[in-house]
Design a protein around this motif. Structure first.
Motif, PDB file in Angstrom:
ATOM      1  N   MET A  86       0.808  -1.222   0.000  1.00  0.00           N
ATOM      2  CA  MET A  86       0.000   0.000   0.000  1.00  0.00           C
ATOM      3  C   MET A  86       0.841   1.271   0.000  1.00  0.00           C
ATOM      4  SD  MET A  86      -2.824  -1.554  -0.173  1.00  0.00           S
ATOM      5  CE  MET A  86      -4.086  -0.296  -0.037  1.00  0.00           C
ATOM      6  N   GLU A  89      -0.588   3.439  -2.705  1.00  0.00           N
ATOM      7  CA  GLU A  89      -1.926   3.879  -2.327  1.00  0.00           C
ATOM      8  C   GLU A  89      -1.889   4.975  -1.261  1.00  0.00           C
ATOM      9  OE1 GLU A  89      -2.318  -0.076  -4.259  1.00  0.00           O
ATOM     10  OE2 GLU A  89      -0.930   0.823  -2.810  1.00  0.00           O
ATOM     11  N   GLU A 202       0.725   0.671   4.977  1.00  0.00           N
ATOM     12  CA  GLU A 202      -0.628   0.102   5.001  1.00  0.00           C
ATOM     13  C   GLU A 202      -1.339   0.433   6.309  1.00  0.00           C
ATOM     14  OE1 GLU A 202      -2.844  -4.121   3.994  1.00  0.00           O
ATOM     15  OE2 GLU A 202      -0.737  -4.133   4.603  1.00  0.00           O
ATOM     16  N   GLU A 206      -4.731   2.647   6.618  1.00  0.00           N
ATOM     17  CA  GLU A 206      -5.940   2.127   7.252  1.00  0.00           C
ATOM     18  C   GLU A 206      -6.453   3.056   8.358  1.00  0.00           C
ATOM     19  OE1 GLU A 206      -4.898  -1.722   8.641  1.00  0.00           O
ATOM     20  OE2 GLU A 206      -5.112  -2.693   6.669  1.00  0.00           O
TER      21      GLU A 206
END
Length: 217
Positions: A86, A89, A202, A206
Protein backbone atom coordinates in the motif's frame (compact mmCIF):
# COMPACT_ATOMS: atom_id res chain seq x y z
CA UNK A 1 3.90 15.60 2.95
CA UNK A 2 7.61 14.80 2.90
CA UNK A 3 8.47 11.15 2.27
CA UNK A 4 11.58 9.22 3.12
CA UNK A 5 11.90 6.25 0.73
CA UNK A 6 14.29 3.53 1.94
CA UNK A 7 12.66 1.59 4.76
CA UNK A 8 9.53 3.75 4.48
CA UNK A 9 8.11 3.04 1.03
CA UNK A 10 10.57 0.34 -0.08
CA UNK A 11 11.88 -2.60 1.96
CA UNK A 12 15.52 -1.84 1.21
CA UNK A 13 17.38 -1.21 4.47
CA UNK A 14 18.80 -4.73 4.76
CA UNK A 15 19.92 -4.59 1.13
CA UNK A 16 21.73 -1.31 1.69
CA UNK A 17 23.55 -2.81 4.66
CA UNK A 18 24.53 -5.87 2.63
CA UNK A 19 25.83 -3.71 -0.23
CA UNK A 20 27.98 -1.81 2.24
CA UNK A 21 29.39 -5.05 3.67
CA UNK A 22 30.19 -6.37 0.18
CA UNK A 23 31.96 -3.16 -0.84
CA UNK A 24 33.86 -2.87 2.44
CA UNK A 25 35.17 -6.42 2.06
CA UNK A 26 36.39 -5.69 -1.47
CA UNK A 27 38.36 -2.73 -0.12
CA UNK A 28 39.92 -4.62 2.76
CA UNK A 29 37.52 -3.75 5.56
CA UNK A 30 36.37 -7.31 6.22
CA UNK A 31 36.06 -7.00 9.99
CA UNK A 32 33.07 -4.63 10.03
CA UNK A 33 30.03 -6.43 11.54
CA UNK A 34 26.79 -6.41 9.57
CA UNK A 35 24.90 -5.23 12.67
CA UNK A 36 27.10 -2.15 12.94
CA UNK A 37 26.36 -1.18 9.36
CA UNK A 38 22.65 -1.97 9.65
CA UNK A 39 22.24 0.43 12.55
CA UNK A 40 23.64 3.23 10.38
CA UNK A 41 21.31 2.75 7.43
CA UNK A 42 19.25 5.90 7.05
CA UNK A 43 22.31 8.13 7.15
CA UNK A 44 24.16 9.01 3.97
CA UNK A 45 27.51 7.72 2.81
CA UNK A 46 29.14 10.93 4.02
CA UNK A 47 28.35 9.80 7.56
CA UNK A 48 28.64 6.01 7.23
CA UNK A 49 31.96 5.78 5.37
CA UNK A 50 34.21 7.70 7.79
CA UNK A 51 32.54 6.07 10.79
CA UNK A 52 33.29 2.58 9.46
CA UNK A 53 36.66 3.09 7.79
CA UNK A 54 38.25 6.30 9.04
CA UNK A 55 38.53 7.42 5.41
CA UNK A 56 37.61 11.00 4.55
CA UNK A 57 34.74 11.24 2.06
CA UNK A 58 36.79 12.88 -0.72
CA UNK A 59 39.84 10.63 -0.53
CA UNK A 60 40.34 8.76 -3.79
CA UNK A 61 39.97 5.36 -2.12
CA UNK A 62 36.82 6.52 -0.35
CA UNK A 63 35.26 7.74 -3.58
CA UNK A 64 36.01 4.40 -5.27
CA UNK A 65 34.47 2.52 -2.34
CA UNK A 66 31.33 4.66 -2.43
CA UNK A 67 30.97 4.16 -6.17
CA UNK A 68 31.46 0.41 -5.80
CA UNK A 69 28.83 0.23 -3.06
CA UNK A 70 26.38 1.99 -5.36
CA UNK A 71 27.18 -0.42 -8.22
CA UNK A 72 26.63 -3.42 -5.94
CA UNK A 73 23.34 -2.07 -4.61
CA UNK A 74 21.93 -1.19 -8.03
CA UNK A 75 23.18 -4.32 -9.77
CA UNK A 76 22.82 -7.07 -7.17
CA UNK A 77 20.18 -5.96 -4.67
CA UNK A 78 17.78 -3.46 -6.22
CA UNK A 79 16.31 -5.96 -8.74
CA UNK A 80 15.08 -8.12 -5.83
CA UNK A 81 13.51 -5.40 -3.70
CA UNK A 82 9.81 -4.81 -3.13
CA UNK A 83 7.75 -1.87 -2.03
CA UNK A 84 5.89 -2.13 1.25
CA UNK A 85 2.20 -2.99 0.86
CA UNK A 86 0.00 0.00 0.00
CA UNK A 87 2.97 2.37 -0.43
CA UNK A 88 1.60 3.75 -3.70
CA UNK A 89 -1.93 3.88 -2.33
CA UNK A 90 -0.77 5.97 0.62
CA UNK A 91 0.84 8.51 -1.71
CA UNK A 92 -2.30 8.50 -3.86
CA UNK A 93 -4.39 9.26 -0.77
CA UNK A 94 -2.07 12.13 0.12
CA UNK A 95 -2.55 13.59 -3.35
CA UNK A 96 -6.31 13.02 -3.22
CA UNK A 97 -6.39 15.11 -0.05
CA UNK A 98 -4.83 17.97 -2.01
CA UNK A 99 -1.40 17.77 -0.40
CA UNK A 100 1.95 18.02 -2.10
CA UNK A 101 4.13 14.91 -2.04
CA UNK A 102 7.86 15.58 -1.80
CA UNK A 103 10.79 13.20 -1.29
CA UNK A 104 13.64 13.77 1.18
CA UNK A 105 16.04 10.82 0.91
CA UNK A 106 19.65 10.16 1.93
CA UNK A 107 19.97 8.10 -1.25
CA UNK A 108 21.75 9.69 -4.20
CA UNK A 109 19.84 10.45 -7.39
CA UNK A 110 21.05 7.31 -9.22
CA UNK A 111 19.55 5.15 -6.48
CA UNK A 112 16.52 7.29 -5.69
CA UNK A 113 14.82 7.24 -9.08
CA UNK A 114 14.83 3.42 -9.43
CA UNK A 115 13.49 3.13 -5.88
CA UNK A 116 10.64 5.52 -6.65
CA UNK A 117 9.82 3.58 -9.81
CA UNK A 118 9.89 0.33 -7.85
CA UNK A 119 7.35 1.78 -5.40
CA UNK A 120 5.33 3.06 -8.39
CA UNK A 121 5.28 6.57 -6.96
CA UNK A 122 7.75 8.37 -9.22
CA UNK A 123 5.04 10.14 -11.22
CA UNK A 124 3.09 11.03 -8.06
CA UNK A 125 5.87 13.06 -6.46
CA UNK A 126 5.78 16.82 -6.91
CA UNK A 127 9.49 17.19 -6.12
CA UNK A 128 12.44 15.12 -4.93
CA UNK A 129 15.48 15.92 -2.83
CA UNK A 130 18.39 13.55 -2.31
CA UNK A 131 21.86 13.55 -0.79
CA UNK A 132 22.99 15.35 -3.95
CA UNK A 133 20.93 18.38 -2.89
CA UNK A 134 22.47 18.80 0.56
CA UNK A 135 25.86 19.40 2.14
CA UNK A 136 25.15 16.96 4.97
CA UNK A 137 22.92 13.88 5.01
CA UNK A 138 20.60 12.77 7.80
CA UNK A 139 20.55 13.10 10.77
CA UNK A 140 21.54 16.66 9.82
CA UNK A 141 18.46 18.55 8.66
CA UNK A 142 19.86 19.71 5.29
CA UNK A 143 17.90 17.28 3.07
CA UNK A 144 14.62 17.97 4.85
CA UNK A 145 15.27 21.71 4.69
CA UNK A 146 15.84 21.36 0.94
CA UNK A 147 12.51 19.56 0.64
CA UNK A 148 10.80 22.32 2.63
CA UNK A 149 12.19 24.91 0.21
CA UNK A 150 10.88 22.93 -2.77
CA UNK A 151 7.33 23.17 -1.40
CA UNK A 152 7.39 26.92 -0.87
CA UNK A 153 5.60 26.34 2.45
CA UNK A 154 6.59 26.90 6.05
CA UNK A 155 8.03 23.89 7.86
CA UNK A 156 5.10 23.88 10.30
CA UNK A 157 2.69 23.39 7.38
CA UNK A 158 4.36 20.12 6.44
CA UNK A 159 4.65 16.66 7.94
CA UNK A 160 7.20 13.96 7.17
CA UNK A 161 7.04 10.18 7.23
CA UNK A 162 10.22 8.20 7.91
CA UNK A 163 11.50 5.00 9.46
CA UNK A 164 14.77 5.75 11.26
CA UNK A 165 15.93 7.77 14.25
CA UNK A 166 17.92 9.80 11.71
CA UNK A 167 14.69 10.81 9.95
CA UNK A 168 13.23 11.90 13.28
CA UNK A 169 16.29 13.98 14.16
CA UNK A 170 16.50 15.54 10.69
CA UNK A 171 12.81 16.42 10.59
CA UNK A 172 12.86 17.94 14.06
CA UNK A 173 16.00 19.89 13.15
CA UNK A 174 14.14 21.34 10.18
CA UNK A 175 11.08 22.16 12.28
CA UNK A 176 8.90 19.56 10.52
CA UNK A 177 6.67 17.19 12.54
CA UNK A 178 7.27 13.54 11.65
CA UNK A 179 5.22 10.35 11.59
CA UNK A 180 7.38 7.24 11.95
CA UNK A 181 6.91 3.69 10.68
CA UNK A 182 8.40 0.55 12.21
CA UNK A 183 8.89 -1.30 8.92
CA UNK A 184 12.45 -0.01 8.57
CA UNK A 185 13.55 -2.05 11.56
CA UNK A 186 13.46 0.37 14.49
CA UNK A 187 11.15 0.21 17.49
CA UNK A 188 9.10 2.90 19.20
CA UNK A 189 11.87 3.81 21.64
CA UNK A 190 14.27 4.43 18.76
CA UNK A 191 11.61 6.54 17.06
CA UNK A 192 10.75 8.69 20.06
CA UNK A 193 10.14 12.27 19.02
CA UNK A 194 7.74 11.29 16.25
CA UNK A 195 4.19 12.60 16.64
CA UNK A 196 2.89 9.06 15.96
CA UNK A 197 4.26 5.63 15.04
CA UNK A 198 2.63 3.10 12.70
CA UNK A 199 3.65 -0.34 11.51
CA UNK A 200 4.01 0.55 7.81
CA UNK A 201 2.32 2.50 4.99
CA UNK A 202 -0.63 0.10 5.00
CA UNK A 203 -1.22 0.63 8.73
CA UNK A 204 -1.09 4.41 8.30
CA UNK A 205 -3.46 4.28 5.35
CA UNK A 206 -5.94 2.13 7.25
CA UNK A 207 -5.89 4.63 10.14
CA UNK A 208 -5.68 7.71 7.93
CA UNK A 209 -8.87 9.34 9.22
CA UNK A 210 -7.56 9.17 12.79
CA UNK A 211 -4.03 10.29 11.88
CA UNK A 212 -2.32 13.66 11.81
CA UNK A 213 -2.89 13.65 8.05
CA UNK A 214 -6.67 13.79 8.19
CA UNK A 215 -8.44 17.04 7.43
CA UNK A 216 -10.02 18.66 10.50
CA UNK A 217 -13.71 17.86 10.73
Amino acid sequence: MIFDVDGTLVDSNDAHASAWIDALKEFGFSDVPYETVREMIGMGGDKILPALTGLAEHEERAERLLERRKEIFLGQYLPHLKAFPMARELVERIKLEGMLAVVASSANKKELQPLLRLARVDELMDATTSSDDADESKPDPDIVQAAVRRTGLAAAQLIMIGDTPYDVTAAKGAGVPIIAVRCGGWDDRDLSGAVAVYDDPEDLLEKFEMSHLARPK
